[in-house]
Scaffold this motif. Sequence first.
Motif, PDB file in Angstrom:
ATOM      1  N   GLY A 107      11.420   3.870  17.089  1.00 59.91           N
ATOM      2  CA  GLY A 107      10.972   5.051  17.828  1.00 59.91           C
ATOM      3  C   GLY A 107      10.689   6.245  16.937  1.00 59.91           C
ATOM      4  N   LYS A 108      11.203   6.235  15.703  1.00 62.87           N
ATOM      5  CA  LYS A 108      10.950   7.344  14.772  1.00 62.87           C
ATOM      6  C   LYS A 108       9.559   7.207  14.160  1.00 62.87           C
ATOM      7  N   LYS A 109       8.921   8.338  13.929  1.00 62.65           N
ATOM      8  CA  LYS A 109       7.596   8.332  13.322  1.00 62.65           C
ATOM      9  C   LYS A 109       7.698   8.313  11.791  1.00 62.65           C
ATOM     10  N   TYR A 110       6.694   7.720  11.176  1.00 68.52           N
ATOM     11  CA  TYR A 110       6.640   7.742   9.716  1.00 68.52           C
ATOM     12  C   TYR A 110       5.196   7.860   9.262  1.00 68.52           C
ATOM     13  N   VAL A 111       5.039   8.302   8.016  1.00 67.25           N
ATOM     14  CA  VAL A 111       3.723   8.476   7.416  1.00 67.25           C
ATOM     15  C   VAL A 111       3.753   7.858   6.018  1.00 67.25           C
ATOM     16  N   ILE A 112       2.697   7.146   5.663  1.00 61.63           N
ATOM     17  CA  ILE A 112       2.550   6.624   4.307  1.00 61.63           C
ATOM     18  C   ILE A 112       1.304   7.249   3.706  1.00 61.63           C
ATOM     19  N   LEU A 113       1.470   7.851   2.523  1.00 59.64           N
ATOM     20  CA  LEU A 113       0.351   8.460   1.815  1.00 59.64           C
ATOM     21  C   LEU A 113      -0.051   7.543   0.673  1.00 59.64           C
ATOM     22  N   LYS A 114      -1.304   7.116   0.689  1.00 61.70           N
ATOM     23  CA  LYS A 114      -1.816   6.221  -0.347  1.00 61.70           C
ATOM     24  C   LYS A 114      -2.856   6.934  -1.198  1.00 61.70           C
ATOM     25  N   ALA A 115      -2.907   6.541  -2.477  1.00 66.63           N
ATOM     26  CA  ALA A 115      -3.902   7.117  -3.374  1.00 66.63           C
ATOM     27  C   ALA A 115      -5.294   6.664  -2.942  1.00 66.63           C
ATOM     28  N   LYS A 116      -6.279   7.507  -3.217  1.00 65.77           N
ATOM     29  CA  LYS A 116      -7.661   7.144  -2.876  1.00 65.77           C
ATOM     30  C   LYS A 116      -8.306   6.389  -4.037  1.00 65.77           C
ATOM     31  N   ASP A 117      -7.591   5.333  -4.483  1.00 64.19           N
ATOM     32  CA  ASP A 117      -8.139   4.481  -5.523  1.00 64.19           C
ATOM     33  C   ASP A 117      -8.557   3.150  -4.906  1.00 64.19           C
ATOM     34  N   SER A 118      -9.085   2.275  -5.711  1.00 56.27           N
ATOM     35  CA  SER A 118      -9.570   0.997  -5.186  1.00 56.27           C
ATOM     36  C   SER A 118      -8.450   0.148  -4.603  1.00 56.27           C
ATOM     37  N   ALA A 119      -7.213   0.302  -5.142  1.00 61.37           N
ATOM     38  CA  ALA A 119      -6.073  -0.484  -4.663  1.00 61.37           C
ATOM     39  C   ALA A 119      -5.340   0.193  -3.511  1.00 61.37           C
ATOM     40  N   LYS A 120      -5.722   1.458  -3.230  1.00 60.60           N
ATOM     41  CA  LYS A 120      -5.024   2.250  -2.205  1.00 60.60           C
ATOM     42  C   LYS A 120      -3.505   2.183  -2.413  1.00 60.60           C
ATOM     43  N   THR A 121      -3.078   2.573  -3.603  1.00 59.75           N
ATOM     44  CA  THR A 121      -1.679   2.472  -4.026  1.00 59.75           C
ATOM     45  C   THR A 121      -0.789   3.398  -3.214  1.00 59.75           C
ATOM     46  N   PRO A 122       0.272   2.883  -2.540  1.00 60.80           N
ATOM     47  CA  PRO A 122       1.201   3.743  -1.792  1.00 60.80           C
ATOM     48  C   PRO A 122       1.939   4.700  -2.722  1.00 60.80           C
ATOM     49  N   LYS A 123       1.945   5.971  -2.380  1.00 54.71           N
ATOM     50  CA  LYS A 123       2.586   6.995  -3.210  1.00 54.71           C
ATOM     51  C   LYS A 123       3.826   7.599  -2.558  1.00 54.71           C
ATOM     52  N   PHE A 124       3.755   7.828  -1.223  1.00 56.55           N
ATOM     53  CA  PHE A 124       4.873   8.478  -0.537  1.00 56.55           C
ATOM     54  C   PHE A 124       5.114   7.836   0.825  1.00 56.55           C
ATOM     55  N   PHE A 125       6.388   7.746   1.177  1.00 57.72           N
ATOM     56  CA  PHE A 125       6.801   7.324   2.528  1.00 57.72           C
ATOM     57  C   PHE A 125       7.542   8.508   3.131  1.00 57.72           C
ATOM     58  N   ILE A 126       7.083   8.971   4.302  1.00 59.15           N
ATOM     59  CA  ILE A 126       7.699  10.148   4.945  1.00 59.15           C
ATOM     60  C   ILE A 126       8.298   9.714   6.267  1.00 59.15           C
ATOM     61  N   TYR A 127       9.605   9.934   6.413  1.00 57.87           N
ATOM     62  CA  TYR A 127      10.356   9.502   7.606  1.00 57.87           C
ATOM     63  C   TYR A 127      10.754  10.731   8.400  1.00 57.87           C
ATOM     64  N   GLU A 128      10.350  10.780   9.666  1.00 57.47           N
ATOM     65  CA  GLU A 128      10.701  11.925  10.518  1.00 57.47           C
ATOM     66  C   GLU A 128      12.064  11.700  11.159  1.00 57.47           C
ATOM     67  N   ASN A 129      13.094  12.368  10.639  1.00 62.41           N
ATOM     68  CA  ASN A 129      14.442  12.257  11.205  1.00 62.41           C
ATOM     69  C   ASN A 129      14.474  12.824  12.621  1.00 62.41           C
ATOM     70  N   ASP A 130      13.803  13.929  12.829  1.00 63.98           N
ATOM     71  CA  ASP A 130      13.636  14.544  14.150  1.00 63.98           C
ATOM     72  C   ASP A 130      12.427  15.460  14.055  1.00 63.98           C
ATOM     73  N   LYS A 131      12.234  16.306  15.048  1.00 64.56           N
ATOM     74  CA  LYS A 131      11.045  17.152  15.074  1.00 64.56           C
ATOM     75  C   LYS A 131      11.039  18.184  13.944  1.00 64.56           C
ATOM     76  N   ILE A 132      12.217  18.520  13.428  1.00 67.90           N
ATOM     77  CA  ILE A 132      12.318  19.541  12.381  1.00 67.90           C
ATOM     78  C   ILE A 132      12.551  18.917  11.003  1.00 67.90           C
ATOM     79  N   ASN A 133      13.491  17.981  10.918  1.00 66.85           N
ATOM     80  CA  ASN A 133      13.895  17.408   9.637  1.00 66.85           C
ATOM     81  C   ASN A 133      13.116  16.143   9.297  1.00 66.85           C
TER      82      ASN A 133
END
Length: 403
Positions: free
Chosen positions: A87-113
């Motif tokens: 149920g928690k939201k998350y975001v993955i930021l990938k580089a705009k390279d040919s491999a689309k390399t994952p750089k960051f994983f962002i986990y939403e603990n709640d609406k603020i944190n």
Amino acid sequence: MMMLAFLACNDEKKDQAVKTEVKKEKLPPIEKEYGFVLNDFEVIKDTIQPGDSFGYIMDQNGVDHGKVFEISNKVKDTFNPARITAGKKYVILKAKDSAKTPKFFIYENDKINYTVVSIGDSIYAEKKKRPVTVKRREVSGVIVSSLSEAMETQGLSNLLVYELSNIYQWSIDFFKLQKGDQFKMVYHEKYIDDTVFVGVEKVDAAVFKHSDKPFYAFRYLNDTVTGKASFYDEEAKALQSFFLKAPLDYSRISSRFTKRRFHPVQKRWKAHLGTDYAAAYNTPIVSTANGRVIASGYTSGNGNYVKVRHNDKYTTQYLHMTKRAVRKGETVKQGQVIGYVGSTGLATGPHVCYRFWVNGKQVDPFRQNLPSAKKIEDGLKDEYFAYIQPLMEELEQIPYKNI
């Protein structure tokens, strides 16, 4: 001919201006979130589904098992990948390279944190917060059918129902509100970006007129050691009791304390030295007062149960839990979750049987003159009255809503 050349030159300039405008319109707006310019990345936004694991999510986004193991070990003190919640939201930021390399994983603990986990060449985790602004509000409402309905009619958050219920739980029975009962509040709301409501910060003052009698409540920091504020009335009397009225948010009392009741499982008449609160499975059960857990176990009659000694005089017990959340010897605070509603032991449906001892004797808690919480000392009352005076005047200026 010169005229024709002039016109042609003019048309070329117009075409060039149109092309420039089109180019400007096509530029995407700069999108910033979580401390990143999202335009710089390939952005994947999703929600954790039941059964998803951190490893599975990483695998689906091109991170191999060895790298997942390395990430988990390096960030476990800040972010535990084993404890991500469905149920928690998350975001993955990938580089705009040919491999689309994952750089960051962002986990939403709640609406603020939220937690940013760097999963590229450099591995680390940081806990962060969205910027929050706090707005002070004055509201009033009137009961037609229920407190929830009154909040909805005013366009107010249902969280205010819980705020008022918690403040007045020792003085007003919210299951017996009457049509025409009125309330007024001064409180603070939390917003992200000044627009997204994320909760109630605190209530400064309230008055609830129930059966034509006003019940005042003022938030006041009386315990400087714990830093916890309590609510007091216009005469400096504590609204909070030493004990909560009930160990959970319940739908109904299915059986009260009695010396003679027909047992639904054993099919015989016997004493029922407790109060049964019917509620849905896994409803949190809380300790009704501060104390120490003196028993946490299972018997064929009690099912999963917890027993808490509050002082030399008072002890409480909570039966038929689906699971327990505390162990023997632990110290618990009033309102702390100690287990969850179930139907273990001799029970026909989900409920908690709440038992109460005074000086070693089981009694009906509803018939006890229970002590109040920490009171305001006589020498400090003048300071308290000076503090609440402007709040009292502010409440008086807010007009009551009428049916």
